[in-house]
Design a protein around this motif. Structure first.
Motif, mmCIF file in Angstrom:
data_model
loop_
_atom_site.group_PDB
_atom_site.id
_atom_site.type_symbol
_atom_site.label_atom_id
_atom_site.label_comp_id
_atom_site.label_asym_id
_atom_site.label_seq_id
_atom_site.Cartn_x
_atom_site.Cartn_y
_atom_site.Cartn_z
ATOM 1 N N ASP A 3 -3.184 -16.710 0.887
ATOM 2 C CA ASP A 3 -2.414 -15.802 0.421
ATOM 3 C C ASP A 3 -2.932 -15.131 -0.990
ATOM 4 O OD1 ASP A 3 -0.684 -15.270 2.644
ATOM 5 O OD2 ASP A 3 0.948 -15.918 1.809
ATOM 6 N N ASP A 4 -3.074 -16.239 -1.812
ATOM 7 C CA ASP A 4 -3.735 -15.798 -3.264
ATOM 8 C C ASP A 4 -5.221 -15.249 -3.007
ATOM 9 O OD1 ASP A 4 -3.960 -16.180 -6.169
ATOM 10 O OD2 ASP A 4 -5.372 -17.763 -5.903
ATOM 11 N N ALA A 5 -5.954 -16.159 -2.076
ATOM 12 C CA ALA A 5 -7.355 -15.441 -1.952
ATOM 13 C C ALA A 5 -7.241 -14.158 -1.316
ATOM 14 C CB ALA A 5 -8.144 -16.644 -0.966
ATOM 15 N N LEU A 6 -6.429 -14.074 -0.371
ATOM 16 C CA LEU A 6 -6.293 -12.560 0.153
ATOM 17 C C LEU A 6 -6.021 -11.533 -0.589
ATOM 18 C CD1 LEU A 6 -6.710 -11.152 2.907
ATOM 19 C CD2 LEU A 6 -4.302 -11.778 3.321
ATOM 20 N N TRP A 7 -5.118 -11.917 -1.568
ATOM 21 C CA TRP A 7 -4.666 -10.783 -2.679
ATOM 22 C C TRP A 7 -5.813 -10.594 -3.541
ATOM 23 C CZ3 TRP A 7 -4.815 -11.048 -7.899
ATOM 24 C CH2 TRP A 7 -4.032 -9.871 -8.648
ATOM 25 N N THR A 8 -6.559 -11.637 -3.979
ATOM 26 C CA THR A 8 -7.881 -11.246 -4.744
ATOM 27 C C THR A 8 -8.724 -10.343 -4.045
ATOM 28 O OG1 THR A 8 -7.615 -13.348 -5.953
ATOM 29 C CG2 THR A 8 -9.685 -12.509 -5.713
ATOM 30 N N VAL A 9 -9.004 -10.757 -2.784
ATOM 31 C CA VAL A 9 -10.071 -9.901 -1.904
ATOM 32 C C VAL A 9 -9.432 -8.382 -1.838
ATOM 33 C CG1 VAL A 9 -10.764 -9.310 0.333
ATOM 34 C CG2 VAL A 9 -10.897 -11.518 -0.150
ATOM 35 N N LEU A 10 -8.355 -8.103 -1.529
ATOM 36 C CA LEU A 10 -7.784 -6.872 -1.536
ATOM 37 C C LEU A 10 -7.735 -6.128 -2.914
ATOM 38 C CD1 LEU A 10 -4.825 -7.476 1.029
ATOM 39 C CD2 LEU A 10 -7.168 -6.395 1.205
ATOM 40 N N THR A 11 -7.506 -6.805 -3.993
ATOM 41 C CA THR A 11 -7.527 -6.395 -5.211
ATOM 42 C C THR A 11 -8.735 -5.937 -5.632
ATOM 43 O OG1 THR A 11 -5.566 -7.405 -5.586
ATOM 44 C CG2 THR A 11 -6.546 -6.468 -7.760
ATOM 45 N N TRP A 12 -9.891 -6.657 -5.416
ATOM 46 C CA TRP A 12 -10.917 -6.642 -6.270
ATOM 47 C C TRP A 12 -12.201 -6.074 -5.197
ATOM 48 C CZ3 TRP A 12 -11.846 -7.263 -11.228
ATOM 49 C CH2 TRP A 12 -10.844 -7.693 -12.061
ATOM 50 N N ARG A 13 -11.946 -5.976 -3.938
ATOM 51 C CA ARG A 13 -12.967 -5.459 -3.290
ATOM 52 C C ARG A 13 -13.354 -4.126 -3.474
ATOM 53 N NH1 ARG A 13 -11.557 -2.091 1.305
ATOM 54 N NH2 ARG A 13 -9.325 -1.535 0.950
ATOM 55 N N ASP A 14 -14.703 -3.951 -3.624
ATOM 56 C CA ASP A 14 -15.201 -2.396 -3.691
ATOM 57 C C ASP A 14 -14.939 -2.146 -5.123
ATOM 58 O OD1 ASP A 14 -16.402 -2.647 -1.266
ATOM 59 O OD2 ASP A 14 -14.890 -1.665 -0.518
#
Length: 176
Positions: free
Chosen positions: A39-50
């Motif tokens: 969940d922590d890694a997924l949050w980072t992906v969704l927050t920082w992608r692009d």
């Protein structure tokens, strides 16, 4: 020991993630710890992608970032990215999301190996696949979910992946 939850919310979140990492070192198949880290890694992906942010703005007195001037200049070229790039070089922040995506994939592989019916793991994996537009991987994941569970979300995931891989008939069957 040493993992009391104190401080502001972001600090408590980091403490929880650190505790999950420590727990995984002791018990590599601990699914709650894998879920926390996924969940922590997924949050980072969704927050920082692009994520792209402007750098320093050229000014007659030197390069600096003035929020007021940056807003004024960017507003004049709101929809023209070439003009916006000419005003200020872009700082690409998406590498953080790429690293987090790799971490999330690793945690998800471990989690699904331990619990092949974990609905939350499939949801997270499908989110990563959709964000990355990896439709063939999403389809394989949906098929794996269908084989492991009779959860109706597996069919929805398969329908989405089939539709995105240009198989409307297969998508319709999955959605039905």
């Amino acid at each position: 020991e040493g993992y009391g939850l104190t401080g502001p919310r972001w600090m408590r979140h980091e403490q929880i993630a650190d505790a999950a990492q420590a727990l995984l070192r002791l018990a590599p198949a601990d699914t709650p710890a894998l879920r926390v880290l996924t969940d922590d890694a997924l949050w980072t992906v969704l927050t920082w992608r692009d994520r792209v942010e402007p750098g320093a703005v050229p000014h007659e007195y030197g390069d600096f970032v003035s929020p007021a001037e940056l807003r004024a200049r960017m507003a004049r070229s709101r929809f023209d990215l070439h003009d916006r790039h000419a005003l200020s070089p872009w700082l690409d922040r998406s590498s953080r999301a790429r690293r987090a995506g790799e971490d999330a994939s690793g945690y998800l592989n471990r989690w699904l190996a331990v619990d092949p019916t974990a609905v939350r793991a499939y949801e997270a994996a499908m989110t990563l696949a959709v964000v990355g537009e990896a439709w063939d991987g999403a389809l394989a994941l949906a098929r794996r979910f269908q084989a492991a569970s009779d959860d109706p979300r597996a069919d929805l995931y398969a329908g989405l992946a089939l539709y995105r891989t240009s198989d409307p008939a297969g998508a319709e069957a999955a959605f039905d």
